[in-house]
Design a protein around this motif. Structure first.
Motif, PDB file in Angstrom:
ATOM      1  N   THR A 148       0.863  -1.358  -0.032  1.00 18.71           N
ATOM      2  CA  THR A 148       0.024   0.003   0.054  1.00 18.71           C
ATOM      3  C   THR A 148       0.826   1.351  -0.015  1.00 18.71           C
ATOM      4  OG1 THR A 148      -1.497  -1.312   1.154  1.00 18.71           O
ATOM      5  CG2 THR A 148      -1.925   1.261   1.233  1.00 18.71           C
ATOM      6  N   THR A 192     -11.085   4.168  -6.228  1.00 24.41           N
ATOM      7  CA  THR A 192     -10.689   5.512  -6.225  1.00 24.41           C
ATOM      8  C   THR A 192      -9.380   5.536  -5.416  1.00 24.41           C
ATOM      9  OG1 THR A 192     -12.118   5.859  -4.256  1.00 24.41           O
ATOM     10  CG2 THR A 192     -12.944   6.579  -6.499  1.00 24.41           C
ATOM     11  N   MET A 193      -9.283   4.448  -4.488  1.00 29.71           N
ATOM     12  CA  MET A 193      -7.780   4.507  -3.756  1.00 29.71           C
ATOM     13  C   MET A 193      -6.780   4.246  -4.517  1.00 29.71           C
ATOM     14  SD  MET A 193      -9.296   3.682  -0.051  1.00 29.71           S
ATOM     15  CE  MET A 193      -7.748   3.538   0.815  1.00 29.71           C
ATOM     16  N   SER A 240     -11.796   7.425   1.477  1.00 27.93           N
ATOM     17  CA  SER A 240     -10.525   7.582   2.286  1.00 27.93           C
ATOM     18  C   SER A 240     -10.303   6.360   2.878  1.00 27.93           C
ATOM     19  CB  SER A 240     -10.324   8.886   3.233  1.00 27.93           C
ATOM     20  OG  SER A 240     -11.330   8.634   4.299  1.00 27.93           O
ATOM     21  N   VAL A 241      -9.311   6.113   3.556  1.00 27.24           N
ATOM     22  CA  VAL A 241      -9.005   4.898   4.494  1.00 27.24           C
ATOM     23  C   VAL A 241      -9.768   4.939   5.683  1.00 27.24           C
ATOM     24  CG1 VAL A 241      -6.986   6.019   5.758  1.00 27.24           C
ATOM     25  CG2 VAL A 241      -6.890   3.338   5.112  1.00 27.24           C
TER      26      VAL A 241
END
Lengths: 317, 307
Positions: free
Chosen positions: A233, B142-143, B179-180
Motif C-alpha cells: 500500500t 478510487t484509492m 478515504s482509508v
C-alpha cells in the motif's frame, strides 16, 4: 412504528398483516437508506465524478478570451502547448530522483525503525512519538525552522558567517529539500508498519528464534512478508507520488521555487494557485491537459506496480 | 526469583549489532527533531540582536523574565495577512480572525469529513443492498487509481456554483468518504453484533434512532480519533485555504505568508517574529497531540493492522 410495535406485543398476526408489516418495514428501511446516502452520493457525483470528468473535458477546450464566447473545442492544442512549453525532462527527472531517494531512505528507514519499535527495544515509545511529530506540526512550520537553521545556524557552526545561505545556494537547494522530505517522511509509515507487525503471530517469531535466526533475517524473511500488504500500500502511494509529490517546495519557496528543482506535483499546484490568486482561469485548460496526460501515464504504472508487487512479492504461506 | 527477573531484564536489553545501529540512528533523528523544535522556541524568545549574536544556541540570553516575550505580543498585534478576495479587493486579516477561520476550517472540515465516513460506513456495512457493495468497491477503486490535476476543474466548478471562497463550498468539498478512514469506520460497524439493532427494533426504535442512539455511540472512540486526525491535518493545511478560500486565511496560511517574507510588514521582516508566529500555530496542536496521543496513534496503528 405502529407495525413495529405489533412485533413487540408478540401477538399472532394474520399472514396478510404480517406480510404488510414486513413490506412497510422494508420500505421504511429503504427510504432511510436513500435519505442518508443521498448527500454523500451527490457529493461524490459532483465533487469527484463530475470534477474529474470536467477536467478531461477542459483538456480539450480553450477559453475564448477575445470573443468572450466561453469555452470552445480546441482538439489537441492544449496538449501540443504543454509538450512545447513545459520542461518535462527536468520535472520528470526531479520527481524520479525524489521517488528513488524516498524509496531508498524513507521507505527502508521506516521499515527498519518500525521493526525496532515492534521489538520494543529501548526508547521505542518516545521514538514512535518523535517519528510521528512531523505529522502533528505543519510542514510550513518545519520548513521554516529547517530553512532558518540551515541558513542562519549552519554558517555560525562552521565558523563562516559570510557563507552563502545554503538554502539560497542553487547547488544545494535540491539536496536540502530532499533531505528535508526524507526527514519528515517516517511518521505514518512507522505507525502503520509497527501496527501491522504487532499482528504477527508470536509463535512464528519464536519458531524462527529457536532456529537461531538473526534479527535482520527475521525482518527480511518473517516480518516483511507478514506485513507485505501494508508495505505494498505504501509503495503504491510512493509510486503515485511520482506524479503528485510537491517535495515541500511550496512551503520553502511559495510559487517561486527554482526551476531546476521543481517536481511534477509542485508545477501543477503552483500554476493552479497562481491562476486562482490572479482570478484568472486562462491557463486551466492546459493544466487540465497536463493532469490528463499524467493520469494516463500514472494509472497503468500504478496498476502494473501493484500487480508486480503482489505477484512477485514474498508469500506468507 | 529475583535473580530470574534480573536475568530477564539483562536479556531484554541485550541488543544485537543491528539494533544498536538503529538505536544510534533513531537517537540522532530524535535529537535533530527535538533540538530543531526547541531551537525554534528559543529563537522566538530572542530579540533580533541576540539572535544575530547567537544563532545556534537554544536558550535566549538572561533570565526567563528578560527574554523577548514581547515578540509574541507583537505577533498577536501585527500578524496580518493581506488576502485578496475573488472580486480583487484586498482585505487585511488579523490573527484573531485567522484563529476563527482556522477553527471553522479545521473543526467544521473535520466534522463533515468524519460525518461522511460515519454515515456511509454505517449504511454500507449494515444495509445489504447491491448499491452498498458498489459504494464499497468504488472507494477501493478510487484509492488505487490516481486521478491527477483535477484542481483547475474544482476551482472552476466552485466558482460557477458561487461556492468558491466560502465555507459552504469548502464543507461540501470535505464531505467526502473516499478515504482509508471510511474503511476503518466500516470495519468498526461490521464488528458490532446485529443483535443490538434487532433488540432496538423489537423495542420500537426507528432506523434513525438505531443509528444515532445505538450505533454511533458504539463507534464513538473510532469516530473521535478520526475527527482528531482530520482536525490536526486541516489545522496544518494551508494549501486548501490558499487555493479555495483566499480571503479566509487560516493560521497555517498566515505562517506560510510570513515565511515567504516577501511583504513589508514587521512580522515578515523579522526572523524572530516569524518563528514566534510559527510557535503560536504549532504549540496548541502539539499540546492537543500530547494530551490525546494514545487515542490518535492507537487508532492510526489499528488502521495499520487492518491493511
Amino acid at each position: 412504528m405502529e407495525n413495529i410495535q405489533n412485533f413487540d406485543r408478540k401477538e399472532p398476526m394474520a399472514g396478510k398483516d404480517k406480510r404488510v408489516s414486513l413490506a412497510t418495514k422494508k420500505r421504511k428501511k429503504l427510504i432511510f437508506y436513500c435519505a442518508m446516502m443521498a448527500l454523500p452520493v451527490l457529493q461524490f457525483v459532483f465533487f469527484y465524478f463530475y470534477v474529474n470528468f470536467n477536467s478531461f473535458v477542459l483538456a480539450f477546450q480553450k477559453l475564448d478570451l477575445v470573443g468572450g464566447s466561453g469555452y470552445e473545442f480546441a482538439g489537441m492544442e492544449n496538449f501540443t502547448t504543454i509538450f512545447k512549453e513545459v520542461d518535462w525532462g527536468v520535472l520528470i527527472e526531479n520527481s524520479m530522483l525524489l521517488f528513488i531517494v524516498m524509496l531508498a531512505f524513507g521507505t527502508v528507514g521506516a521499515v527498519m525503525f518500525s521493526y525496532y519499535i515492534y521489538k520494543k527495544n529501548p526508547g521505542h515509545s518516545i521514538f514512535k512519538i518523535i517519528l510521528y511529530s512531523p505529522h502533528i506540526i505543519s510542514t510550513v512550520v518545519f520548513a521554516l525552522l529547517y530553512n532558518y537553521f540551515i541558513d542562519k545556524a549552519i554558517p555560525a557552526i562552521v565558523g563562516d558567517p559570510n557563507m552563502q545561505p545554503p538554502m539560497n545556494n542553487m547547488n544545494f537547494v535540491q539536496t536540502g529539500t530532499i533531505i528535508f522530505n526524507v526527514w519528515v517522511s517516517f511518521g505514518t509509515q512507522v505507525l502503520m508498519y509497527s501496527g501491522a507487525m504487532s499482528g504477527i503471530s508470536e509463535s512464528v517469531i519464536e519458531s524462527g528464534q529457536l532456529d537461531g535466526i538473526t534479527p535482520m533475517k527475521e525482518l527480511c524473511f518473517i516480518v516483511l512478508p507478514s506485513i507485505w500488504s501494508t508495505f505494498v500500500t505504501f509503495l503504491i502511494m510512493r509510486v503515485m507520488g511520482i506524479f503528485t509529490e510537491q517535495a515541500s517546495l511550496f512551503s520553502f519557496y511559495g510559487a517561486d521555487a527554482p526551476a531546476h528543482v521543481q517536481t511534477l506535483g509542485y508545477y501543477l499546484y503552483a500554476k493552479v494557485q497562481a491562476g486562482a490568486s490572479k482570478g484568472s482561469v486562462a491557463d486551466y485548460n492546459e493544466l487540465s491537459a497536463m493532469g490528463m496526460t499524467l493520469t494516463v501515464i500514472a494509472v497503468p504504472v500504478t496498476l502494473a506496480a501493484r500487480y508486480c508487487l503482489n505477484k512477485f512479492g514474498p508469500k506468507t504461506e | 526469583m529475583k535473580n530470574e527477573n534480573v536475568k530477564n531484564k539483562k536479556k531484554k536489553f541485550r541488543l544485537s549489532v543491528s539494533s544498536w545501529i538503529l538505536l544510534v540512528l533513531l537517537t540522532i533523528y530524535a535529537f535533530s527533531m527535538v533540538y530543531l523544535f526547541l531551537w525554534g522556541i528559543g529563537t522566538s524568545l530572542k530579540d533580533h540582536r541576540n539572535f544575530l549574536a547567537d544563532p545556534v544556541g537554544i536558550l535566549p540570553k538572561g533570565a526567563p523574565w528578560e527574554w523577548a516575550w514581547s515578540n509574541y505580543a507583537t505577533v498577536v498585534k501585527s500578524f496580518e495577512v493581506d488576502a485578496i478576495t475573488p472580486e480583487g479587493l484586498t482585505v487585511y486579516v488579523g490573527i484573531d480572525w485567522q484563529i476563527v477561520y482556522t477553527l471553522l476550517y479545521a473543526g467544521g472540515g473535520a466534522f463533515v469529513t468524519t460525518a461522511a465516513c460515519c454515515i456511509v460506513g454505517y449504511m454500507v456495512s449494515k444495509f445489504n443492498y447491491v448499491f452498498s457493495r458498489i459504494v464499497y468497491t468504488t472507494v477501493l477503486v478510487t484509492m488505487v487509481i490516481p486521478v491527477i490535476g483535477a484542481a483547475p476543474s474544482m476551482v472552476i466548478f466552485l466558482r460557477d456554483l458561487g461556492l468558491y471562497d466560502n465555507y459552504i463550498g469548502t464543507y461540501l468539498m470535505k464531505f467526502n468518504f473516499l478515504s482509508v478512514y471510511f474503511l476503518l469506520v466500516h470495519a468498526s460497524y461490521v464488528r458490532i453484533s446485529p443483535e443490538f439493532s434487532e433488540a432496538a427494533t423489537i423495542d420500537g426504535a426507528s432506523e434513525l434512532q438505531i443509528f444515532t442512539r445505538i450505533m454511533i455511540p458504539m463507534v464513538m472512540p473510532t469516530l473521535s480519533a478520526i475527527f482528531l486526525i482530520y482536525f490536526i491535518q486541516y489545522w496544518n493545511d494551508y494549501q486548501t485555504a490558499l487555493l479555495y478560500m483566499p480571503s479566509h486565511p487560516t493560521l497555517a496560511y498566515g505562517v506560510y505568508y510570513a515565511a515567504l517574507g516577501n511583504r513589508d510588514n514587521s512580522i515578515a521582516r523579522s526572523d524572530t517574529f516569524r518563528l514566534a508566529s510559527c510557535m503560536i500555530m504549532a504549540l496548541p496542536i502539539l499540546a492537543l497531540f500530547i494530551a490525546l496521543r494514545d487515542k490518535i496513534m492507537g487508532n492510526v496503528t489499528a488502521g495499520g493492522v487492518k491493511e
